[in-house]
Write a protein that holds these residues in place. Structure first.
Motif, short mmCIF file in Angstrom:
data_model
loop_
_atom_site.label_atom_id
_atom_site.label_comp_id
_atom_site.label_asym_id
_atom_site.label_seq_id
_atom_site.Cartn_x
_atom_site.Cartn_y
_atom_site.Cartn_z
N LEU A 391 0.85 -1.19 0.00
CA LEU A 391 0.00 0.00 0.00
C LEU A 391 0.88 1.24 0.00
CD1 LEU A 391 -2.66 -0.84 2.76
CD2 LEU A 391 -2.99 -0.97 0.29
N ASN A 429 -1.63 -1.16 -9.39
CA ASN A 429 -2.88 -1.59 -10.01
C ASN A 429 -3.74 -0.34 -10.25
OD1 ASN A 429 -5.40 -2.54 -10.72
ND2 ASN A 429 -5.39 -4.20 -9.22
N HIS A 431 -6.57 0.05 -11.51
CA HIS A 431 -8.01 -0.15 -11.34
C HIS A 431 -8.41 -0.26 -9.87
CE1 HIS A 431 -8.03 -0.74 -15.61
NE2 HIS A 431 -7.19 -1.74 -15.49
N LYS A 432 -7.44 -0.05 -8.97
CA LYS A 432 -7.73 -0.23 -7.55
C LYS A 432 -7.12 0.93 -6.76
CE LYS A 432 -7.98 -3.96 -4.15
NZ LYS A 432 -7.46 -5.28 -3.76
N VAL A 433 -7.58 2.13 -7.08
CA VAL A 433 -7.20 3.32 -6.32
C VAL A 433 -8.40 3.70 -5.45
CG1 VAL A 433 -6.42 5.71 -6.43
CG2 VAL A 433 -5.68 4.07 -8.18
N ARG A 434 -8.17 3.94 -4.16
CA ARG A 434 -9.28 4.22 -3.24
C ARG A 434 -9.00 5.50 -2.43
NH1 ARG A 434 -10.84 0.88 -6.11
NH2 ARG A 434 -11.71 -1.20 -5.67
N TRP A 436 -9.53 6.59 1.36
CA TRP A 436 -9.84 6.04 2.67
C TRP A 436 -9.90 7.15 3.72
CZ3 TRP A 436 -6.30 1.09 3.48
CH2 TRP A 436 -6.81 0.06 2.67
N SER A 444 -5.46 -0.73 8.57
CA SER A 444 -4.48 -1.46 7.75
C SER A 444 -3.15 -1.65 8.47
CB SER A 444 -4.23 -0.71 6.44
OG SER A 444 -3.53 0.51 6.68
N PHE A 458 -2.64 0.63 -4.54
CA PHE A 458 -2.36 -0.78 -4.26
C PHE A 458 -1.23 -1.26 -5.19
CE2 PHE A 458 -6.47 0.09 -2.64
CZ PHE A 458 -6.66 -0.76 -1.57
N GLU A 460 1.13 -3.94 -7.07
CA GLU A 460 1.12 -5.30 -7.62
C GLU A 460 2.44 -6.02 -7.34
OE1 GLU A 460 0.18 -5.24 -11.76
OE2 GLU A 460 -1.96 -4.87 -11.44
#
Length: 509
Positions: A391, A429, A431-434, A436, A444, A458, A460
């Motif tokens: 992360l 990645n 397609h996996k940005v958030r 929080w 976490s 995130f 890979e």
């Protein structure tokens, strides 16, 4: 035997004419003048006699004739079946154009530069049936150029109007990266017969010899812009009239298909010869520069001179007008080639129809269109936590040291971390940005979070091999880049930014 018949007989040459066909014609003319049974029976007997006689006379050689007022229409139909694509095989409006013009012959076939069969262009033809050796005339020539310009626009419209999920059109004439146009060959084909040799077997087509003119002929607005919308190629061919008529009349589809492929291949071959005589071609591949940015910076020098004709879209082809000989360049052309050598690998001995001899594409050449996130880590412990948790987080917001939620941030594909222990690279990645909250981040295992929201990326994998892994950076150049893209354009050497990879490449040592 003398027979008294009571009326004059038809004798001599006149009767011979009746035996050779005149009798049948005359009987048809008078058929409806008789009504009695005896006269009708007599007419049937006479007709049977002359018809039988005519059949005997002509059975040795059966002849059929087609009489037409304008044979050029028939000739166009013959050539179109033997050379062109059918109307339903082509996009709408390409053959019957919106301004009322009708294209005689049109088909798609592999382009002139590349070796592969996938990248295709349109070939536009016009057939002329007139006195052998007759002049085309300016009207025919400029109509042909109008056909080509219309087809270019129709093809652009196909791509512009394509809906999501629709398959791509078969041909792309305009290249989005270089804004160049694929070459569209135009040709005229006319009937010919060799004097004294009236054979049906001569299947070859030949370039027409035109006094004082080159064939094929190149029309252009700028000599050095082959891939320009206004640059046109025009060829003129002769075909054995007797061969095409006999081939058209025979119902042998395999023979017709074989000759169609033969002719199309020859058209392509002959036009290539002229291009290689008039131009020098240089396939080239970027060594890490972003093509969109490069074309923007060098637009005036490159417009109309470069195109992407290969399936490998990372390869451009540069065309230089060199009529005095291959690779014999003017001073201006030599300067342009020298400029391109700094950022591109170039095949300077390329032959049309061959595969370019270029070094294999590197990781960087595929990465130049991606975004990279450049971020800071505090110490070894922080770095180990990032690598272990996979992360990386940055404070969300618009003030200094935070990240805006932009498309470049969400599209970041790589992560470059900088700190006291040097540079470390990771693959993200995208397609996996958030986003929080601090509570989610603390769950976490991050520890105590001081801000309300964070952008979380995130990871890979860690990048330890390849060109990117081996790349080293100048700290001052990187700091300048951070300040340029960072908040308030100053003192941003401990923040995070998302930039095109091509910008990061400029920070190499």
């Amino acid at each position: 035997m003398d027979i008294t018949v009571g009326f004059p007989l038809i004798t001599g040459s006149k009767f011979e004419g009746y035996l050779n066909g005149r009798g049948v014609v005359r009987l048809r003319q008078i058929k409806y003048k008789y009504f009695s049974d005896k006269m009708l029976e007599l007419w049937n007997l006479c007709y049977a006699f002359f018809a039988h006689r005519t059949e005997i006379t002509t059975s040795a050689e059966l002849k059929e004739y087609l009489l037409v007022k304008n044979f050029y229409v028939v000739f166009e139909a013959i050539i179109d079946e033997l050379i062109g694509d059918k109307k339903d095989e082509l996009p709408e409006d390409f053959k019957e154009q919106k301004d009322g013009k009708l294209v005689d012959h049109l088909y798609t076939y592999p382009g002139l530069i590349q070796a592969d069969e996938e990248q295709r262009t349109y070939y536009i033809g016009d057939s002329k049936y007139y006195k052998i050796g007759g002049s085309l005339g300016d009207t025919s020539i400029y109509k042909q150029y109008t056909y080509a310009r219309n087809i270019v626009q129709y093809n652009i419209d196909l791509w512009l109007n394509k809906k999501e999920g629709d398959p791509d059109p078969e041909v792309r004439l305009r290249d989005e990266v270089t804004e160049g146009y694929n070459i569209i060959p135009n040709f005229f084909i006319s009937a010919a017969m060799k004097q004294g040799d009236y054979s049906y077997n001569h299947r070859e087509i030949e370039l027409t010899k035109i006094s004082g003119k080159r064939n094929p002929e190149i029309k252009f607005q700028f000599k050095d812009r082959l891939f320009d919308r206004d640059t046109m190629l025009l060829s003129r061919y002769n075909v054995n009239f007797l061969f095409v008529v006999s081939l058209y009349a025979r119902n042998k589809q395999a023979e017709k298909a074989a000759w169609k492929e033969e002719v199309r291949m020859q058209f392509r071959k002959e036009i290539r010869k002229v291009l290689e005589k008039e131009y020098s071609f240089y396939p080239m591949r970027s060594r890490g520069v972003d093509l969109d940015d490069y074309m923007t910076q060098h637009f005036r020098q490159l417009i109309g001179k470069v195109f992407t004709p290969f399936q490998d879209r990372s390869i451009l082809t540069l065309a230089m007008h060199t009529p005095t000989g291959k690779n014999i360049l003017t001073t201006e052309q030599a300067k342009l080639l020298a400029t391109l050598r700094k950022d591109f690998d170039i095949d300077e001995n390329y032959t049309l129809g061959k595969e370019p001899q270029l070094p294999p594409a590197t990781d960087l050449q595929f990465m130049v269109t991606d975004y990279v996130l450049i971020g800071y880590y505090k110490d070894t412990t922080h770095l180990e936590w990032i690598a272990d948790k996979k992360l990386y987080n940055v404070r969300a917001g618009k003030d200094r040291g935070s990240l805006d939620l932009s498309s470049s941030v969400f599209g970041a594909r790589y992560l470059l971390l900088y700190g006291r222990e040097g540079f470390h690279k990771f693959k993200l990645n995208p397609h996996k940005v958030r986003v929080w909250s601090k509570e989610e981040l603390e769950k976490s295992g991050y520890g105590s979070a001081r801000h309300d929201y964070y952008v979380v990326f995130f990871i890979e994998e860690r990048i330890t091999e390849g060109d990117f892994a081996a790349m080293d950076f100048d700290k001052d150049k990187l700091k300048s880049l951070l300040n340029r893209y960072g908040k308030d354009n100053a003192n941003h050497d401990k923040g995070a930014i998302a930039v095109p990879f091509s910008e990061l490449v400029n920070c190499k040592k």
